[in-house]
Design a protein around this motif. Structure first.
Motif, PDB file in Angstrom:
ATOM      1  N   ALA A  62      53.504  32.274  38.194  1.00  0.00           N
ATOM      2  CA  ALA A  62      53.296  32.212  36.746  1.00  0.00           C
ATOM      3  C   ALA A  62      54.528  32.705  35.992  1.00  0.00           C
ATOM      4  CB  ALA A  62      52.060  33.017  36.355  1.00  0.00           C
ATOM      5  N   GLU A  63      55.119  33.785  36.481  1.00  0.00           N
ATOM      6  CA  GLU A  63      56.302  34.348  35.821  1.00  0.00           C
ATOM      7  C   GLU A  63      57.463  33.363  35.811  1.00  0.00           C
ATOM      8  OE1 GLU A  63      57.203  38.003  37.766  1.00  0.00           O
ATOM      9  OE2 GLU A  63      55.301  38.958  37.179  1.00  0.00           O
ATOM     10  N   LEU A  64      57.542  32.514  36.833  1.00  0.00           N
ATOM     11  CA  LEU A  64      58.610  31.529  36.920  1.00  0.00           C
ATOM     12  C   LEU A  64      58.217  30.187  36.309  1.00  0.00           C
ATOM     13  CD1 LEU A  64      59.850  32.253  40.545  1.00  0.00           C
ATOM     14  CD2 LEU A  64      61.028  32.801  38.416  1.00  0.00           C
ATOM     15  N   SER A  65      57.023  30.155  35.700  1.00  0.00           N
ATOM     16  CA  SER A  65      56.494  28.927  35.080  1.00  0.00           C
ATOM     17  C   SER A  65      56.338  27.783  36.078  1.00  0.00           C
ATOM     18  CB  SER A  65      57.393  28.477  33.911  1.00  0.00           C
ATOM     19  OG  SER A  65      57.448  29.473  32.915  1.00  0.00           O
ATOM     20  N   LEU A  66      56.113  28.139  37.360  1.00  0.00           N
ATOM     21  CA  LEU A  66      55.842  27.117  38.363  1.00  0.00           C
ATOM     22  C   LEU A  66      54.398  26.646  38.294  1.00  0.00           C
ATOM     23  CD1 LEU A  66      57.858  28.622  41.352  1.00  0.00           C
ATOM     24  CD2 LEU A  66      58.452  26.614  39.977  1.00  0.00           C
ATOM     25  N   ILE A  67      53.530  27.455  37.687  1.00  0.00           N
ATOM     26  CA  ILE A  67      52.172  27.061  37.344  1.00  0.00           C
ATOM     27  C   ILE A  67      52.001  27.312  35.848  1.00  0.00           C
ATOM     28  CG2 ILE A  67      51.187  27.431  39.638  1.00  0.00           C
ATOM     29  CD1 ILE A  67      50.187  30.142  38.736  1.00  0.00           C
ATOM     30  N   PRO A  68      51.031  26.650  35.196  1.00  0.00           N
ATOM     31  CA  PRO A  68      50.928  26.706  33.732  1.00  0.00           C
ATOM     32  C   PRO A  68      50.710  28.094  33.145  1.00  0.00           C
ATOM     33  CG  PRO A  68      49.595  24.926  34.620  1.00  0.00           C
ATOM     34  CD  PRO A  68      50.063  25.720  35.786  1.00  0.00           C
ATOM     35  N   GLY A  69      50.065  28.973  33.891  1.00  0.00           N
ATOM     36  CA  GLY A  69      49.799  30.311  33.384  1.00  0.00           C
ATOM     37  C   GLY A  69      49.158  31.151  34.462  1.00  0.00           C
ATOM     38  N   LYS A  70      48.704  32.346  34.100  1.00  0.00           N
ATOM     39  CA  LYS A  70      48.108  33.244  35.090  1.00  0.00           C
ATOM     40  C   LYS A  70      46.800  32.674  35.628  1.00  0.00           C
ATOM     41  CE  LYS A  70      50.247  37.638  34.284  1.00  0.00           C
ATOM     42  NZ  LYS A  70      50.068  39.080  34.488  1.00  0.00           N
ATOM     43  N   VAL A  71      46.593  32.903  36.903  1.00  0.00           N
ATOM     44  CA  VAL A  71      45.392  32.430  37.587  1.00  0.00           C
ATOM     45  C   VAL A  71      44.752  33.609  38.304  1.00  0.00           C
ATOM     46  CG1 VAL A  71      44.474  30.872  39.348  1.00  0.00           C
ATOM     47  CG2 VAL A  71      46.421  30.158  37.950  1.00  0.00           C
ATOM     48  N   ASP A  72      43.441  33.745  38.167  1.00  0.00           N
ATOM     49  CA  ASP A  72      42.713  34.825  38.835  1.00  0.00           C
ATOM     50  C   ASP A  72      42.352  34.384  40.247  1.00  0.00           C
ATOM     51  OD1 ASP A  72      41.246  37.012  39.587  1.00  0.00           O
ATOM     52  OD2 ASP A  72      39.579  36.660  38.196  1.00  0.00           O
ATOM     53  N   VAL A  73      43.324  34.430  41.141  1.00  0.00           N
ATOM     54  CA  VAL A  73      43.100  33.993  42.515  1.00  0.00           C
ATOM     55  C   VAL A  73      42.240  34.998  43.277  1.00  0.00           C
ATOM     56  CG1 VAL A  73      44.233  33.311  44.670  1.00  0.00           C
ATOM     57  CG2 VAL A  73      45.295  32.776  42.482  1.00  0.00           C
TER      58      VAL A  73
END
Length: 311
Positions: A287-298
């Motif tokens: 998320a910090e690198l914007s490799l995914i759209p935003g934070k995810v509660d994995v």
């Protein structure tokens, strides 16, 4: 070399197909639809024919498998550590019910010996190939971090294994970050391991299952996990028999299979809060690198309900 390349082509071609197999669906429809990747522990289970209530679909990579999970085409499947995070970010619904012991030597950065590269820092400004959303995506993040580099410091080439191998062989990319058995297939004179995941990433396997399967097929899921663990333990205790059994399934040379299995085959393990924390750290890094759209509660996707089968 041509023989290995041809075998690699067969492997990746087969892996790109959702090739189904298994017994007929029972009268009440109780079959577990399993997604697997050639080489993982599930390949050994399939080769031994012990999952009687399973049908099988083959995928080249974890992202392709999670797409099938999202589409409702499979009930359960095994991936590396990054695909569940990308899948969750894309809205796929699933739970993580099992993992493996760490497999850090099962993924690596490959370069040509003639390049003269001696460290990952030497790849600054160079073309580096990897499969987006696979376990190697996290290894890249950790390599950059360890070498005080940013993702913009290299030219990332997102290529599937079937695309990356010829690009690497023909010097169209300078390095290839890849996992077994593709890693083992690519090892040849003139190719060297620049770095593996040791000290950087655990590179675990994860078993994902759909909420529908957990609700409607809990007994099949539990029985499958039980047999999966038993077969994995058998393979580790009987490495030569495992190689002999898997070579026809993997369709790769025996020495390649042996090398890959020696460093990559690990026991299954239960999931718990610590595993959730580990995955959450990876998700936050993406998320910090914007490799995914935003934070995810994995972490909320961890389901320890099958721990008794794995301990």
């Amino acid at each position: 070399m041509r023989r290995i390349a041809a075998l690699f082509g067969v492997l990746t071609l087969l892996g790109s197909l959702a090739a189904c197999g298994g017994g007929e669906t029972t009268a009440d429809g109780e079959q577990l639809r399993v997604g697997y990747q050639r080489f993982g522990g599930q390949s050994l289970l399939k080769a031994r024919g012990l999952a009687k209530d399973a049908t099988w679909s083959l995928f080249e990579s974890g992202p392709a498998l999670t797409e099938a999970l999202k589409a409702g085409a499979i009930d359960i499947g095994q991936t590396g550590e990054a695909p569940p995070i990308f899948a969750a970010a894309g809205g796929t619904k699933f739970k993580i019910i099992a993992t493996s012991q760490p497999v850090p030597k099962g993924e690596a950065v490959l370069v040509k010996e003639k390049s003269g590269f001696t460290s990952f820092k030497d790849l600054a400004g160079r073309k580096v190939a990897l499969n987006k959303g696979s376990n190697v995506n996290w290894l890249l993040v950790k390599l950059l971090e360890a070498n005080d580099m940013k993702i913009g410091d290299i030219q990332v080439q997102y290529l599937k294994p079937a695309e990356a191998r010829p690009a690497f062989d023909n010097d169209q990319v300078d390095a290839w970050i890849i996992w077994d058995p593709y890693f083992s297939l690519a090892e040849a004179p003139g190719v060297k391991v620049l770095a593996d995941a040791t000290g950087l990433a655990n590179n675990r396997e994860y078993l994902l299952v759909s909420p529908e399967a957990l609700e409607k097929k809990p007994d099949l899921v539990r029985e499958y996990l039980k047999v999966y663990r038993e077969v994995t333990d058998w393979g580790i205790a009987n490495p030569e028999e495992r190689v002999k059994l898997l070579v026809p399934e993997l369709k790769i040379p025996e020495d390649v299979a042996r090398r890959a299995l020696e460093r990559s085959a690990q026991p299954l393990a239960p999931v718990d809060a610590a595993i959730g924390d580990e995955l959450q750290q990876i998700a936050d890094g993406f998320a910090e690198l914007s490799l995914i759209p935003g934070k995810v509660d994995v972490k909320s996707l961890i389901d320890p309900g099958f721990a008794d089968v794995l301990t």
